[in-house]
Design a protein around this motif. Structure first.
Motif, PDB file in Angstrom:
ATOM      1  N   PRO A 141      -0.492  11.639 -12.042  1.00 39.78           N
ATOM      2  CA  PRO A 141       0.274  10.939 -11.017  1.00 39.78           C
ATOM      3  C   PRO A 141       0.069   9.431 -11.104  1.00 39.78           C
ATOM      4  O   PRO A 141      -0.957   8.965 -11.584  1.00 39.78           O
ATOM      5  CB  PRO A 141      -0.293  11.476  -9.707  1.00 39.78           C
ATOM      6  CG  PRO A 141      -1.683  11.876 -10.031  1.00 39.78           C
ATOM      7  CD  PRO A 141      -1.655  12.335 -11.461  1.00 39.78           C
ATOM      8  N   PHE A 142       1.043   8.696 -10.645  1.00 34.18           N
ATOM      9  CA  PHE A 142       0.991   7.241 -10.608  1.00 34.18           C
ATOM     10  C   PHE A 142       1.337   6.836  -9.179  1.00 34.18           C
ATOM     11  O   PHE A 142       2.444   7.110  -8.711  1.00 34.18           O
ATOM     12  CB  PHE A 142       1.993   6.651 -11.598  1.00 34.18           C
ATOM     13  CG  PHE A 142       1.981   5.158 -11.649  1.00 34.18           C
ATOM     14  CD1 PHE A 142       0.958   4.488 -12.286  1.00 34.18           C
ATOM     15  CD2 PHE A 142       2.987   4.428 -11.051  1.00 34.18           C
ATOM     16  CE1 PHE A 142       0.949   3.104 -12.330  1.00 34.18           C
ATOM     17  CE2 PHE A 142       2.988   3.044 -11.086  1.00 34.18           C
ATOM     18  CZ  PHE A 142       1.966   2.379 -11.739  1.00 34.18           C
ATOM     19  N   ILE A 143       0.406   6.228  -8.495  1.00 37.73           N
ATOM     20  CA  ILE A 143       0.592   5.893  -7.086  1.00 37.73           C
ATOM     21  C   ILE A 143       0.660   4.386  -6.926  1.00 37.73           C
ATOM     22  O   ILE A 143      -0.190   3.660  -7.447  1.00 37.73           O
ATOM     23  CB  ILE A 143      -0.558   6.468  -6.233  1.00 37.73           C
ATOM     24  CG1 ILE A 143      -0.588   7.997  -6.377  1.00 37.73           C
ATOM     25  CG2 ILE A 143      -0.405   6.056  -4.766  1.00 37.73           C
ATOM     26  CD1 ILE A 143      -1.793   8.649  -5.725  1.00 37.73           C
ATOM     27  N   VAL A 144       1.686   3.930  -6.211  1.00 37.95           N
ATOM     28  CA  VAL A 144       1.849   2.512  -5.916  1.00 37.95           C
ATOM     29  C   VAL A 144       1.907   2.318  -4.404  1.00 37.95           C
ATOM     30  O   VAL A 144       2.288   3.219  -3.663  1.00 37.95           O
ATOM     31  CB  VAL A 144       3.123   1.921  -6.560  1.00 37.95           C
ATOM     32  CG1 VAL A 144       3.055   1.988  -8.069  1.00 37.95           C
ATOM     33  CG2 VAL A 144       4.371   2.585  -6.058  1.00 37.95           C
ATOM     34  N   LEU A 145       1.536   1.125  -3.981  1.00 39.79           N
ATOM     35  CA  LEU A 145       1.620   0.745  -2.575  1.00 39.79           C
ATOM     36  C   LEU A 145       2.587  -0.428  -2.493  1.00 39.79           C
ATOM     37  O   LEU A 145       2.376  -1.456  -3.142  1.00 39.79           O
ATOM     38  CB  LEU A 145       0.244   0.355  -2.040  1.00 39.79           C
ATOM     39  CG  LEU A 145       0.162  -0.067  -0.581  1.00 39.79           C
ATOM     40  CD1 LEU A 145       0.613   1.063   0.338  1.00 39.79           C
ATOM     41  CD2 LEU A 145      -1.252  -0.503  -0.232  1.00 39.79           C
ATOM     42  N   ILE A 146       3.654  -0.244  -1.735  1.00 39.88           N
ATOM     43  CA  ILE A 146       4.703  -1.249  -1.597  1.00 39.88           C
ATOM     44  C   ILE A 146       4.833  -1.596  -0.124  1.00 39.88           C
ATOM     45  O   ILE A 146       4.876  -0.707   0.721  1.00 39.88           O
ATOM     46  CB  ILE A 146       6.043  -0.706  -2.143  1.00 39.88           C
ATOM     47  CG1 ILE A 146       5.872  -0.325  -3.616  1.00 39.88           C
ATOM     48  CG2 ILE A 146       7.162  -1.722  -1.956  1.00 39.88           C
ATOM     49  CD1 ILE A 146       7.047   0.425  -4.196  1.00 39.88           C
ATOM     50  N   ASP A 147       4.921  -2.897   0.184  1.00 45.42           N
ATOM     51  CA  ASP A 147       5.010  -3.282   1.592  1.00 45.42           C
ATOM     52  C   ASP A 147       6.446  -3.165   2.103  1.00 45.42           C
ATOM     53  O   ASP A 147       7.362  -2.804   1.368  1.00 45.42           O
ATOM     54  CB  ASP A 147       4.417  -4.674   1.826  1.00 45.42           C
ATOM     55  CG  ASP A 147       5.275  -5.814   1.297  1.00 45.42           C
ATOM     56  OD1 ASP A 147       6.407  -5.572   0.821  1.00 45.42           O
ATOM     57  OD2 ASP A 147       4.811  -6.970   1.356  1.00 45.42           O
ATOM     58  N   LYS A 148       6.628  -3.493   3.378  1.00 45.68           N
ATOM     59  CA  LYS A 148       7.938  -3.354   4.022  1.00 45.68           C
ATOM     60  C   LYS A 148       8.999  -4.249   3.394  1.00 45.68           C
ATOM     61  O   LYS A 148      10.182  -3.979   3.510  1.00 45.68           O
ATOM     62  CB  LYS A 148       7.823  -3.693   5.511  1.00 45.68           C
ATOM     63  CG  LYS A 148       7.021  -2.709   6.295  1.00 45.68           C
ATOM     64  CD  LYS A 148       6.902  -3.142   7.737  1.00 45.68           C
ATOM     65  CE  LYS A 148       6.037  -2.182   8.515  1.00 45.68           C
ATOM     66  NZ  LYS A 148       5.922  -2.571   9.930  1.00 45.68           N
TER      67      LYS A 148
END
Length: 92
Positions: free
Chosen positions: A58-65
């Motif tokens: 898996p590849f997990i990213v965190l993206i803001d609003k």
């Protein structure tokens, strides 16, 4: 999940039927999409792989609003740490 946090997963299964089977079995409580390009190994990467520069899952990213990439290639406790950091830094 709260009002300020949303999870979205994008499956790179090569066959839609495999993705639909997983949806039925897992019944995960977030938005789950399927990319029909599938996960590419060895050839030209698909659009999502090119956009985020990943070659394993898996590849997990965190993206803001605002759509800004805050962190990528997250695993284990680092997922929680980065979410908490983003909430503190960006008042999310």
């Amino acid at each position: 999940k709260g009002d300020d946090l949303e999870f979205i997963s994008i499956s790179l299964d090569s066959k839609e039927e495999n993705w639909r089977k997983m949806l039925e079995e897992e019944k995960l409580p977030w938005v789950m999409l399927w990319n029909e390009e599938g996960f590419v190994i060895g050839n030209e990467p698909n659009k999502i792989q090119r956009a985020y520069g990943f070659y394993s899952i898996p590849f997990i990213v965190l993206i803001d609003k605002e759509g800004r990439l805050l962190a990528k290639d997250l695993r284990g406790e680092r997922v929680k740490e980065e979410i908490l950091k983003a909430r503190a830094d960006y008042n999310l």
